[in-house]
Scaffold this motif. Structure first.
Motif, PDB file in Angstrom:
ATOM      1  N   GLY A  22       0.867  -1.183   0.000  1.00 48.39           N
ATOM      2  CA  GLY A  22       0.000   0.000   0.000  1.00 48.39           C
ATOM      3  C   GLY A  22       0.904   1.234   0.000  1.00 48.39           C
ATOM      4  O   GLY A  22       0.911   2.017   0.936  1.00 48.39           O
ATOM      5  N   HIS A  24       2.446   4.806  -1.480  1.00 50.14           N
ATOM      6  CA  HIS A  24       2.051   6.035  -2.187  1.00 50.14           C
ATOM      7  C   HIS A  24       0.550   6.117  -2.427  1.00 50.14           C
ATOM      8  O   HIS A  24       0.111   6.732  -3.403  1.00 50.14           O
ATOM      9  N   ASP A  26      -1.534   6.528   0.502  1.00 48.76           N
ATOM     10  CA  ASP A  26      -2.160   7.147   1.692  1.00 48.76           C
ATOM     11  C   ASP A  26      -2.732   8.525   1.357  1.00 48.76           C
ATOM     12  O   ASP A  26      -3.842   8.868   1.781  1.00 48.76           O
ATOM     13  N   TYR A  27      -2.006   9.300   0.539  1.00 48.64           N
ATOM     14  CA  TYR A  27      -2.522  10.636   0.188  1.00 48.64           C
ATOM     15  C   TYR A  27      -3.534  10.580  -0.951  1.00 48.64           C
ATOM     16  O   TYR A  27      -3.966  11.608  -1.452  1.00 48.64           O
ATOM     17  N   MET A 160       0.226   8.101   6.699  1.00 44.88           N
ATOM     18  CA  MET A 160       0.590   6.739   7.094  1.00 44.88           C
ATOM     19  C   MET A 160       1.699   6.683   8.146  1.00 44.88           C
ATOM     20  O   MET A 160       1.582   5.948   9.131  1.00 44.88           O
ATOM     21  N   GLY A 326       8.877   6.264   0.493  1.00 46.75           N
ATOM     22  CA  GLY A 326       8.768   7.265  -0.564  1.00 46.75           C
ATOM     23  C   GLY A 326       9.513   6.896  -1.845  1.00 46.75           C
ATOM     24  O   GLY A 326       9.139   7.297  -2.932  1.00 46.75           O
TER      25      GLY A 326
END
Ligand code: GLA
Length: 374
Positions: A22, A24, A26-27, A160, A326
């Motif tokens: 999961g 990138h 969360d946004y 996250m 990231g």
């Protein structure tokens, strides 16, 4: 203040985080599966009865002073994590802060994608709250730490990392719905496999700028799709088959970002089902698929990460491997049979060093508790 006679009133431990799958999303209102780990930052606090703070980093062997009446951004990145949190506490609870001294000591490797930044932010917020009895709730600590990163650091991160750092529980993964912020604890039952992180020891400076660009690209995709389907309020929850209908409409790059996000959200939910049914092989396959998407569609990987993931593909004692966090450097996360870990690390280290002339570091972690007072 920096020596043994520091009389702490409050001591906080604040962990790093991993993320099983999961990435990138969360946004984008998607589902993520992070956990807090047993490596952490320790922060010691005491009041000093002034309007200034003295913050000392034992790792950097350097300190800085903060005038609480004039909190402003620093040129030194790590200081901004502290400054940003104090600024946002002051926004939330005006004039509640008093001067304090703080010693920070960390065993979290920096820049390796295990979120030493969230650990520091949430540790400062929790410590200051306890020291001055501010009664900040977990959600306040999580959101103000995230806001600190947006304003003072300039990375428009999702929620996250801060969520996992604060809410983590030993031996559990957190299935977090980033749209509603509802979460479920899922038992991390991987035995006989264990989690091994491989740190590329590179952190390309694209990370922050490209991160914000990805967010903008996702917003562009969402706005375009919403014109036809206004019922979807975030990208991750748009069904893949609707995203597919935009293939010849959106610019290729924007389409690829949207496709990855929709697929990764579905994949995370599927992976959790596999874990709950103890189908670890299927879980591992989802990790590989996630990496493929991050590499080719979302384009946040790099050659060092790709090399490490690819090198695991023929090893039958590795269930899954992917870049974590990231991207553009940092760690891969791997599920490796517990009897083969030494061989795994040795072989990959040798191959990696030969290829890039950089030393690899392995980090074996267990899943621990979130930020707490000790
Ligand atoms: C960074 C951000 C998180 C998340 C990950 C990628 O760690 O801080 O919010 O977006 O990248 O999944």
């Amino acid at each position: 203040m920096y020596t043994n006679n520091f009389k702490s009133e409050i001591v906080i431990e604040s962990p790093g985080r991993i993320n099983l799958i999961g990435e990138h999303i969360d946004y984008n209102g998607g589902h993520v599966l992070p956990a807090a780990i047993n490596k952490k930052i320790t922060l010691k606090f005491k009041k000093n009865n002034t309007q200034n703070c003295q913050i000392y980093s034992a790792n950097f062997k350097s300190s800085f002073q903060i005038d609480l009446k004039h909190i402003k951004r620093s040129q030194v990145e790590w200081q901004n994590f502290v400054l940003g949190v104090l600024y946002h506490i002051d926004v939330l609870k005006p004039n509640s802060l008093q001067g304090f001294d703080c010693i920070i000591e960390s065993n979290l490797p920096l820049g390796s994608g295990i979120s030493s930044s969230a650990a520091l932010e949430c540790g400062i917020a929790k410590g200051v709250s306890a020291l001055f009895d501010l009664k900040l709730t977990d959600m306040e600590i999580i959101t103000l730490s995230r806001d600190a990163e947006h304003t003072f650091v300039g990375t428009k991160c999702g929620i996250m990392d801060q969520f996992a750092v604060v809410k983590g529980q030993t031996d559990h993964l957190i299935l977090l719905n980033c749209d509603t912020l509802d979460f479920k604890l899922i038992q991390a039952k991987f035995d006989p496999y264990i989690i091994v992180l491989l740190n590329t020891n590179v952190s390309h400076n694209l990370a922050s700028s490209e991160y914000n660009i990805r967010r903008d690209e996702c917003d562009t995709a969402l706005e375009a799709i919403q014109k036809k389907y206004p019922e979807y309020k975030d990208l991750a929850n748009i069904p893949v088959k609707i995203v597919n209908t935009f293939k010849s409409i959106l610019p290729e790059k924007i389409y690829n970002r949207a496709l990855y996000v929709a697929q990764e959200n579905k994949r995370t939910l599927k992976a959790v089902k596999h874990l709950q049914h103890q189908d670890l092989e299927a879980f591992g396959k989802c990790m590989y698929k996630s990496h493929e998407g991050l590499q080719h569609l979302y384009e946040v990987s790099c050659k060092e990460l790709d090399f490490l993931v690819k090198s695991t593909k023929d090893l039958d004692y590795v269930l899954g491997s992917r870049m974590m966090g990231g991207g553009f450097g940092g760690c891969t996360i791997n599920l490796v049979h517990k009897n083969e870990v030494d061989d795994f690390v040795q072989n990959l280290s040798a191959a990696y060093e030969e290829q890039f002339d950089i030393q690899l570091t392995s980090i074996q972690t267990t899943i621990g508790d979130g930020t707490k007072t000790i």
